[in-house]
Design an enzyme around this catalytic site. Sequence first.
Site, PDB file in Angstrom:
ATOM      1  N   SER A 146       0.818  -1.218   0.000  1.00 27.06           N
ATOM      2  CA  SER A 146       0.000   0.000   0.000  1.00 27.06           C
ATOM      3  C   SER A 146       0.849   1.264   0.000  1.00 27.06           C
ATOM      4  CB  SER A 146      -0.934   0.002   1.222  1.00 27.06           C
ATOM      5  OG  SER A 146      -0.175   0.131   2.417  1.00 27.06           O
ATOM      6  N   SER A 186       0.594   5.453  -4.277  1.00 29.29           N
ATOM      7  CA  SER A 186       0.214   6.226  -3.095  1.00 29.29           C
ATOM      8  C   SER A 186      -1.123   6.905  -3.339  1.00 29.29           C
ATOM      9  CB  SER A 186       1.271   7.286  -2.784  1.00 29.29           C
ATOM     10  OG  SER A 186       1.274   8.290  -3.796  1.00 29.29           O
ATOM     11  N   CYS A 187      -1.683   7.462  -2.286  1.00 28.89           N
ATOM     12  CA  CYS A 187      -2.947   8.187  -2.427  1.00 28.89           C
ATOM     13  C   CYS A 187      -2.789   9.371  -3.373  1.00 28.89           C
ATOM     14  CB  CYS A 187      -3.444   8.650  -1.062  1.00 28.89           C
ATOM     15  SG  CYS A 187      -2.244   9.623  -0.119  1.00 28.89           S
ATOM     16  N   THR A 188      -1.671  10.085  -3.264  1.00 28.00           N
ATOM     17  CA  THR A 188      -1.449  11.264  -4.100  1.00 28.00           C
ATOM     18  C   THR A 188      -1.238  10.877  -5.558  1.00 28.00           C
ATOM     19  OG1 THR A 188      -0.507  12.513  -2.251  1.00 28.00           O
ATOM     20  CG2 THR A 188       0.052  13.257  -4.471  1.00 28.00           C
ATOM     21  N   THR A 220      -0.045  12.793   8.472  1.00 25.01           N
ATOM     22  CA  THR A 220       0.070  11.339   8.497  1.00 25.01           C
ATOM     23  C   THR A 220       0.698  10.903   9.810  1.00 25.01           C
ATOM     24  OG1 THR A 220       2.291  11.155   7.560  1.00 25.01           O
ATOM     25  CG2 THR A 220       0.454  11.385   6.001  1.00 25.01           C
ATOM     26  N   THR A 252       7.486  14.477  -1.967  1.00 27.06           N
ATOM     27  CA  THR A 252       6.583  13.472  -2.493  1.00 27.06           C
ATOM     28  C   THR A 252       7.249  12.776  -3.674  1.00 27.06           C
ATOM     29  OG1 THR A 252       4.442  13.062  -3.574  1.00 27.06           O
ATOM     30  CG2 THR A 252       5.425  15.229  -3.903  1.00 27.06           C
ATOM     31  N   GLY A 253       7.039  11.477  -3.766  1.00 23.86           N
ATOM     32  CA  GLY A 253       7.575  10.714  -4.884  1.00 23.86           C
ATOM     33  C   GLY A 253       6.565  10.556  -6.001  1.00 23.86           C
ATOM     34  N   ARG A 276       2.124  19.563   4.088  1.00 14.54           N
ATOM     35  CA  ARG A 276       1.235  18.964   5.082  1.00 14.54           C
ATOM     36  C   ARG A 276       0.549  20.078   5.879  1.00 14.54           C
ATOM     37  NH1 ARG A 276       3.331  13.690   6.254  1.00 14.54           N
ATOM     38  NH2 ARG A 276       3.769  12.783   4.194  1.00 14.54           N
ATOM     39  N   ASN A 387      -7.547  10.946   1.247  1.00 11.52           N
ATOM     40  CA  ASN A 387      -6.303  10.188   1.158  1.00 11.52           C
ATOM     41  C   ASN A 387      -6.289   8.916   1.988  1.00 11.52           C
ATOM     42  OD1 ASN A 387      -6.008  12.784   2.959  1.00 11.52           O
ATOM     43  ND2 ASN A 387      -4.725  11.239   3.949  1.00 11.52           N
TER      44      ASN A 387
END
Length: 408
Positions: A146, A186-188, A220, A252-253, A276, A387
Amino acid sequence: MTESILGINGLGRIGKLTLWHHIGRKHFSQIVVNLGRKVGESLQDVAFYIEHDSTYGRLHNYLYGYHSKSVIEKVDEANSIIVIDGVPVKILTENRNPKDIGWGKYGVRLVVDTTGKFLDPTLPSDLKEGSVRGHLESGAYKVLVSAPFKIKDKAKEIPDDAVTVIMGINEEMYDSKKHLIISGASCTTTCLAHMMKPLLDYFGAERILSVSMATVHAVTASQQVLDRVPKTDAKDLRKIRSAMNNIILTSTGAAKTLALVLPEMKNIGFIAQSVRVPVVTGSLIILVVAFRDDENNIIDGDLINKIYQEAAEREKRGYLLFTDDQKVSTDIIGFFGPAAIIEGSETHTRTAMITLDISKMCNIGSPVIDKLQIPVTQAVIYGWYDNELGSYTNMLGDLTVKVSGDVY
């Protein structure tokens, strides 16, 4: 017929909500959850944690509405089983290392690893500190992760038996005979992919000059509630600051992972940033795209919105939603289904003429045309996503069900 039993490794935010998702979905007849350690004073404490959530309320409210009653039907301490809405959930607490969990003896063929710890598919299964491949040694046939893959040795490539898949984007890249380890990104990245694909399908990669995005992201569990002393060799001191009362820049990746599911992005200049903010869930992507325009058909906000409206209508599973409603982040909490919710009322564009001096760009004598004007349109598009539960866990759940058809 083989009984379908799902394994979940970890019971943090995504692990717990993945359990919620599949309790409600009833695709799997049983679920085995590995915690890797003793939790609380009894199994009743685990049941309490599963049933209650500070963000989404109680499990039975999520499943059946506010007039419903508890769906925790039985807590069997002796056998470490909690029966939830008719689904037996076996709780394991002995082993953290995936290879030692013993999925095979519980009939688990498919595992969703939600720990965020085992993300490198190049590492061997017998690693002392654990590896995602350990799940396969432990009896699982396939593993879903995940989070995006993170390969420690930069000289190594993603192995042939591993793949990143986002439902509605590149699910055709999943080869059931070859792929054993599947990342759900990821969610993003999931939201971003569903924002970019309609534009790529309509304009083609050759007309997209550059892309930048910023995700205004909820906190997070990796952040701190209050300021604390940095760990040894800590490089980013923002990570030690309180998530409750700060806007915190982070990385972020999404850009790198997006190219894995939309290969056309490899040839487009792309910058991804993340901020964030002190909300528990409900995040926003601000996407800025520069297009090479056509003088006879200038791109405007109406065209961009039409592209998304039509894409949403084609996507029969509801992964993309277009709306003219004016939303705030709490409107997205628990909004079940879409990976991205496009807020069309905020889509806007600007077009400018870019002048290129041909004589300076080309090593030639006197060109017939020394200057060339090209129309370039910049579009700003807003995409909301829950998210945690509504967007990401739902998409991961659909991917899990898809993969389960190959192992049960």
